[in-house]
Design an enzyme around this catalytic site. Structure first.
Site, mmCIF file in Angstrom:
data_model
loop_
_atom_site.group_PDB
_atom_site.id
_atom_site.type_symbol
_atom_site.label_atom_id
_atom_site.label_comp_id
_atom_site.label_asym_id
_atom_site.label_seq_id
_atom_site.Cartn_x
_atom_site.Cartn_y
_atom_site.Cartn_z
ATOM 1 N N ILE A 1 1.119 -1.202 0.039
ATOM 2 C CA ILE A 1 0.027 -0.032 0.101
ATOM 3 C C ILE A 1 0.906 1.331 -0.060
ATOM 4 O O ILE A 1 1.684 1.196 0.908
ATOM 5 C CB ILE A 1 -1.052 0.007 1.260
ATOM 6 C CG1 ILE A 1 -1.971 1.158 1.030
ATOM 7 C CG2 ILE A 1 -0.143 -0.210 2.589
ATOM 8 C CD1 ILE A 1 -3.022 1.185 2.371
ATOM 9 N N SER A 2 0.762 2.109 -0.924
ATOM 10 C CA SER A 2 1.778 3.208 -1.095
ATOM 11 C C SER A 2 1.423 4.222 0.097
ATOM 12 O O SER A 2 0.624 4.062 0.854
ATOM 13 C CB SER A 2 1.266 4.190 -2.449
ATOM 14 O OG SER A 2 1.436 3.512 -3.469
#
Length: 213
Positions: free
Chosen positions: A63-64
């Site tokens: 997940i960025s």
């Protein structure tokens, strides 16, 4: 699936951090303030969900970090009812931000494990993308084109030609370009054949996977 006052307080702190790092788009910051990022993560990371960090989500993906999500979203200049193609659904967090900004989101995920997880998660959080697809992001979604904007959430060594073709004139394509380290790149389509290119510094993404079949 709990979202508590404590989570909200941590989100408020995160938004302050993003403002300090230079994010100015109020709508993007408001979306991040509302979305329960901890519910997009494995529960073992819940206590860290509102730090400005990337986390593993399985299938070799991440997940960025919130800053990256905010930065890409800000570059898109999302307007209500904009038709947006997202390449790399991943955890679904970026999808949720675009949805909260009022976009009609068409999203593609290459990893079946993540596709199943996010497809189940969206309805529980009342996130309603127009279309969630399992497939090859390099090909885009020609059946639904053209798009007001396209966002690629994985590093690519080049800009896939089909994505450029599926962008409306005046549309914006945001893609991290490069092998090990990526340069955040914005393309604005000027006409049928010309694109204006802008570059915005270095980021690190997992690689965009192409279907080799």
């Amino acid at each position: 699936m709990k979202d508590t006052a404590k989570h909200q307080g941590l989100r408020n702190q995160l938004v302050t951090t993003l403002e300090q790092k230079g994010i100015t788009d109020r709508a993007v910051l408001d979306a991040i303030k509302k979305i329960p990022r901890h519910l997009f993560l494995n529960s073992s990371f819940e206590d860290f969900a509102y730090q400005d960090k990337a986390f593993p989500i399985g299938a070799g993906q991440t997940i960025s970090q919130p800053y990256t999500v905010a930065f890409q979203s800000q570059l898109l200049e999302v307007k209500k009812d904009h038709k947006i193609l997202e390449i790399g659904t991943g955890s679904g967090y970026q999808t949720a931000v675009l949805f909260m900004l009022g976009a009609k989101v068409y999203t593609v995920e290459r990893q079946s494990e993540l596709f199943k997880t996010t497809s189940n998660l969206f309805p529980k959080l009342n996130i309603r993308p127009k279309h969630v697809t399992f497939g090859d992001g390099y090909k885009g979604l020609p059946n639904f084109a053209p798009f007001d904007s396209i966002i690629v959430t994985a590093g690519a060594p080049f800009i896939p030609q089909p994505l450029m073709a599926q962008l409306k004139i005046g549309g914006r394509l945001v893609i991290p370009l490069g092998e090990d380290v990526q340069i955040m790149t914005l393309l604005i389509r000027k006409n049928e054949t010309q694109f204006e290119k802008h570059e915005f510094g270095e980021f690190r993404f997992v690689p965009l996977l192409e279907d080799k079949n």
